[in-house]
Design a protein around this motif. Structure first.
Motif, mmCIF file in Angstrom:
data_model
loop_
_atom_site.group_PDB
_atom_site.id
_atom_site.type_symbol
_atom_site.label_atom_id
_atom_site.label_comp_id
_atom_site.label_asym_id
_atom_site.label_seq_id
_atom_site.Cartn_x
_atom_site.Cartn_y
_atom_site.Cartn_z
ATOM 1 N N ASN A 132 0.788 -1.236 0.000
ATOM 2 C CA ASN A 132 0.000 0.000 0.000
ATOM 3 C C ASN A 132 0.818 1.284 0.000
ATOM 4 O O ASN A 132 0.320 2.333 -0.390
ATOM 5 C CB ASN A 132 -0.928 0.023 1.222
ATOM 6 C CG ASN A 132 -2.045 -0.989 1.108
ATOM 7 O OD1 ASN A 132 -2.597 -1.203 0.029
ATOM 8 N ND2 ASN A 132 -2.390 -1.641 2.223
ATOM 9 N N CYS B 182 0.761 6.682 -0.332
ATOM 10 C CA CYS B 182 0.030 5.606 0.343
ATOM 11 C C CYS B 182 -1.396 5.500 -0.198
ATOM 12 O O CYS B 182 -2.079 6.507 -0.377
ATOM 13 C CB CYS B 182 0.005 5.861 1.858
ATOM 14 S SG CYS B 182 -0.759 4.526 2.807
ATOM 15 N N LYS B 183 -1.828 4.269 -0.423
ATOM 16 C CA LYS B 183 -3.167 4.036 -0.963
ATOM 17 C C LYS B 183 -4.242 4.080 0.121
ATOM 18 O O LYS B 183 -5.431 4.201 -0.189
ATOM 19 C CB LYS B 183 -3.223 2.660 -1.643
ATOM 20 C CG LYS B 183 -2.273 2.496 -2.808
ATOM 21 C CD LYS B 183 -2.333 1.059 -3.325
ATOM 22 C CE LYS B 183 -1.326 0.836 -4.450
ATOM 23 N NZ LYS B 183 -1.304 -0.593 -4.868
ATOM 24 N N VAL B 184 -3.842 3.922 1.372
ATOM 25 C CA VAL B 184 -4.834 3.790 2.440
ATOM 26 C C VAL B 184 -4.625 4.790 3.574
ATOM 27 O O VAL B 184 -5.078 4.567 4.696
ATOM 28 C CB VAL B 184 -4.818 2.357 3.018
ATOM 29 C CG1 VAL B 184 -5.450 1.373 2.055
ATOM 30 C CG2 VAL B 184 -3.399 1.933 3.363
#
Length: 275
Positions: free
Chosen positions: A110, A211-213
Motif C-alpha cells: 500500500n 500511500c493508498k490507504v
C-alpha cells in the motif's frame, strides 16, 4: 607481657566497636513495610518496567508508599490489581486491559518507499537516515523494532511488513509503544475497536502520492458521525473513544477505507512463513 596488653587492648576495642555498630544499626535501621513483600508476592514478576518503576520490587515499594496506584501493573492487569488493592486495604476500580494497536496500513503493497535502505535493521536508525526510507513520513518503517522490544513475544511481522499484535500474549505493557520512532502504536481496550489506522498529518494530495490507504483529511467521517465522536486535527481524523458507539458509519463512509472496526488479522501460518 607487652603481647598480653596488646591482645587485651585489641579485644576491648573490638568489643567497643562491635557494640557501637550494633547500637547504630538498631537506632538507624529503616523499617521495611511488610506490605512490600506481600505485594511482590502477587505481582507477575515480569520486571519489565512498564509500570514506570525499576522492576517489580520498585513498583511494590512505590505502591506501599502511596506513590503508585494499585492497578499500576499493566502485565498483571485487573486480577493482580484487585490482589494489590486487598493488601493495601483499598478499593480497586474495574480497569480494563489494554492491547497494542498498530495504527498504520501502509505495508509494502500500500505504501511506497523513497529510497532503498540497507542500514541497521532498526526503525530508530532508519528514521535517522534521511528521515526514513518510507514515502510517508508518518508510516511504519517495518523493520521490527517493536517486535524486538516486546518482552512477551506478542508482536510479529506480517508478510507485507507490518507488525501484527497477538492479543492473547499482549499485556499492554507499552514497551512497543515507546520503542516505535513513528509513534504509530497506541494502547486500546478491547471495546475500543473503531480506529483511524493512520497517523499522517500530511495533506490529502501528499498522502495519495505515497500511500493508498492513508487518511486524506477529507472530514467525511467527522461530518457523518451521528455521535460527533470524530474531529479533524491537522488533516487527520481523530476518534473520541468515549463518544464512539461503534455504529460503523465512519467505516462505511471513509473513501480510502483507513477507518477499521477491528484489526487486520494475519494468520499464524502467514506470520511463520514470513519469519
Amino acid at each position: 607481657m607487652a603481647y598480653l596488653y596488646a591482645l587485651v587492648s585489641m579485644g576491648a576495642l573490638g568489643l567497643i566497636f562491635g557494640l557501637s555498630l550494633g547500637v547504630a544499626a538498631k537506632k538507624l535501621a529503616v523499617k521495611k513495610d511488610p506490605r512490600v513483600d506481600e505485594i511482590l508476592g502477587v505481582l507477575p514478576g515480569a520486571n519489565c518496567g512498564a509500570c514506570g518503576f525499576p522492576g517489580c520490587s520498585g513498583f511494590a515499594s512505590a505502591v506501599a508508599a502511596g506513590k503508585a496506584p494499585v492497578d499500576g501493573c499493566p502485565v498483571g492487569q485487573a486480577a493482580v490489581a484487585h490482589k494489590v488493592a486487598a493488601i493495601m486495604g483499598v478499593e480497586c476500580g474495574d480497569s480494563q486491559p489494554k492491547y497494542a494497536r498498530v495504527l498504520c496500513l501502509g505495508d509494502r503493497a500500500n505504501a511506497s518507499d523513497l529510497f532503498r535502505y540497507e542500514g541497521i535493521r532498526d526503525c530508530r536508525a532508519a528514521a535517522m537516515t534521511g528521515g526514513g526510507f518510507k514515502g510517508c513520513a508518518y508510516g511504519c518503517l517495518g523493520l521490527g523494532t517493536c517486535v524486538a522490544a516486546c518482552p512477551f513475544d506478542a508482536i510479529h511481522m506480517s508478510p507485507n511488513g507490518l507488525p501484527v499484535v497477538d492479543d492473547s500474549a499482549c499485556t499492554g505493557c507499552g514497551k512497543c509503544v515507546r520503542a516505535c520512532p513513528r509513534n504509530i502504536i497506541e494502547l486500546r481496550t478491547a471495546e475500543e475497536t473503531v480506529n483511524v489506522m493512520c497517523k499522517s498529518h500530511a495533506r490529502g494530495p501528499e498522502v495519495k502520492q505515497v500511500c493508498k490507504v492513508g487518511c486524506i483529511g477529507c472530514g467525511i467521517c467527522a461530518k457523518n458521525c451521528p455521535e460527533k465522536a470524530i474531529a479533524m486535527h491537522d488533516n487527520l481524523a481523530v476518534i473520541d473513544q468515549s463518544k464512539c458507539t461503534r455504529c460503523g458509519v465512519c467505516v462505511q463512509k471513509c473513501p480510502v477505507k483507513c477507518i477499521k472496526n477491528g484489526y487486520p488479522v494475519t494468520s499464524e501460518t502467514e506470520i511463520k512463513e514470513a519469519v
